[in-house]
Write a protein that holds these residues in place. Structure first.
Motif, PDB file in Angstrom:
ATOM      1  N   PHE A  48      34.510  22.311  37.085  1.00  0.00           N
ATOM      2  CA  PHE A  48      33.855  21.358  36.186  1.00  0.00           C
ATOM      3  C   PHE A  48      34.181  21.744  34.753  1.00  0.00           C
ATOM      4  CE2 PHE A  48      30.992  18.553  38.525  1.00  0.00           C
ATOM      5  CZ  PHE A  48      31.176  19.052  39.797  1.00  0.00           C
ATOM      6  N   ALA A 105      28.924  26.393  38.247  1.00  0.00           N
ATOM      7  CA  ALA A 105      28.086  27.209  37.359  1.00  0.00           C
ATOM      8  C   ALA A 105      28.596  27.144  35.930  1.00  0.00           C
ATOM      9  CB  ALA A 105      28.082  28.658  37.841  1.00  0.00           C
ATOM     10  N   LYS A 165      42.300  22.582  31.012  1.00  0.00           N
ATOM     11  CA  LYS A 165      41.501  23.538  31.779  1.00  0.00           C
ATOM     12  C   LYS A 165      41.948  23.576  33.231  1.00  0.00           C
ATOM     13  CE  LYS A 165      37.688  24.193  29.603  1.00  0.00           C
ATOM     14  NZ  LYS A 165      36.327  24.052  29.054  1.00  0.00           N
ATOM     15  N   LYS A 179      43.381  27.129  34.645  1.00  0.00           N
ATOM     16  CA  LYS A 179      42.627  27.837  35.682  1.00  0.00           C
ATOM     17  C   LYS A 179      43.295  27.721  37.047  1.00  0.00           C
ATOM     18  CE  LYS A 179      38.331  27.331  33.155  1.00  0.00           C
ATOM     19  NZ  LYS A 179      37.354  28.430  33.193  1.00  0.00           N
ATOM     20  N   PRO A 226      34.678  37.827  33.388  1.00  0.00           N
ATOM     21  CA  PRO A 226      35.745  37.359  34.284  1.00  0.00           C
ATOM     22  C   PRO A 226      35.606  35.857  34.544  1.00  0.00           C
ATOM     23  CG  PRO A 226      34.082  38.584  35.514  1.00  0.00           C
ATOM     24  CD  PRO A 226      33.728  38.731  34.066  1.00  0.00           C
ATOM     25  N   GLY A 243      33.263  25.443  41.661  1.00  0.00           N
ATOM     26  CA  GLY A 243      32.730  26.207  40.526  1.00  0.00           C
ATOM     27  C   GLY A 243      31.951  25.269  39.630  1.00  0.00           C
ATOM     28  N   ILE A 285      35.598  33.202  37.185  1.00  0.00           N
ATOM     29  CA  ILE A 285      35.405  33.174  38.641  1.00  0.00           C
ATOM     30  C   ILE A 285      36.287  32.110  39.276  1.00  0.00           C
ATOM     31  CG2 ILE A 285      33.692  32.813  40.466  1.00  0.00           C
ATOM     32  CD1 ILE A 285      31.577  33.843  38.356  1.00  0.00           C
ATOM     33  N   LEU A 286      36.303  30.913  38.693  1.00  0.00           N
ATOM     34  CA  LEU A 286      37.122  29.820  39.234  1.00  0.00           C
ATOM     35  C   LEU A 286      38.605  30.208  39.239  1.00  0.00           C
ATOM     36  CD1 LEU A 286      37.604  26.886  40.170  1.00  0.00           C
ATOM     37  CD2 LEU A 286      37.464  26.198  37.756  1.00  0.00           C
TER      38      LEU A 286
END
Ligand code: C5P
Length: 216
Positions: free
Chosen positions: A142, A95, A156, A160, A124, A93, A126-127
């Protein structure tokens, strides 16, 4: 015979910004150029992987030998990733997904010169969605931070559920958004390592060199 450490592996990578429309001509977005994600996609392909790059709008050409899917919004990026991530060995991920989108998307151009308040709602993650899959791919995220980068990166990674997280301080001119070079600290299952400063391609090679041996 050249050794291809990602031969037979499937890699899905997100890159670039997303655009969240207010109306047909205006959007909310960010400064991501896509360079780090495109460098990762090109490098993973060079290392032998079958690579899908799900990219928001960028000025960059499609990387050689990479299946590139162009999307605009975070929702479109999530859909494109969900169609492909379950079969992947590695999800990256990269982006800069817009964390928020306008609550309302007008069908026609907004009129009037007066001020107005813009209501945003969350997009949402995504990762986090990929990291939550049963039998899903190994995940690399990232974190672009402006202060206390390591502390925020650690939080983070945990929040996540990512296996690996590359943290960088985007206030440095030679790292992060729009720069051709980067300086990242990689947080992973074995601990933390600050990688050598280099071009985004060099950083991509260093990241994949550490993660490739850890894929099933
Ligand atoms: O929370 P933050 O945006 O800083 O997290 C950055 C990481 O999470 C990046 O890997 C980014 O691609 C990913 N992300 C995502 N979906 C979002 C927000 C961030 O996949 N909605």
């Amino acid at each position: 015979l050249a050794v291809k450490p990602l031969a037979g592996k499937r890699v899905v990578i997100t890159a670039g910004p997303t655009r969240e429309p207010l109306d047909p001509v205006r959007f909310v977005s960010n400064r991501s150029s896509g360079k780090m994600g495109y460098a990762l996609a090109a490098t993973a392909a060079e290392l032998g992987a079958a690579v899908t790059l799900v990219s928001g709008p960028t000025a960059l050409p499609d990387p050689v030998a990479v299946d590139t899917v162009r999307v605009e919004t975070a929702e479109e990026m999530l859909d494109a990733v969900q169609e492909r991530a379950a079969d992947a060995d590695l999800f990256v991920g990269c982006a800069a997904v817009s964390d928020h989108k306008p609550a309302e998307r007008l069908d026609r151009k907004r009129k009037g010169k007066g001020g107005f308040a813009l209501e945003l709602t969350p997009n949402p993650d995504i990762l986090a969605a990929v990291a939550a899959l049963d039998n899903g791919p190994v995940t690399l995220g990232f974190a672009a931070e402006t202060h206390d980068a390591l502390a925020h990166g650690r939080e983070k990674r945990a929040a996540k559920g990512a296996d690996w997280l590359a943290v960088n301080d985007v206030t440095e001119a030679d790292a992060g958004f729009e720069a051709d070079t980067n300086r990242v600290t990689l947080l992973g299952p074995d601990g933390e390592e600050t990688l050598p400063f280099g071009t985004k391609h060099e950083v991509a090679r260093a990241l994949l060199a550490r993660i490739a041996p850890r894929l099933a």
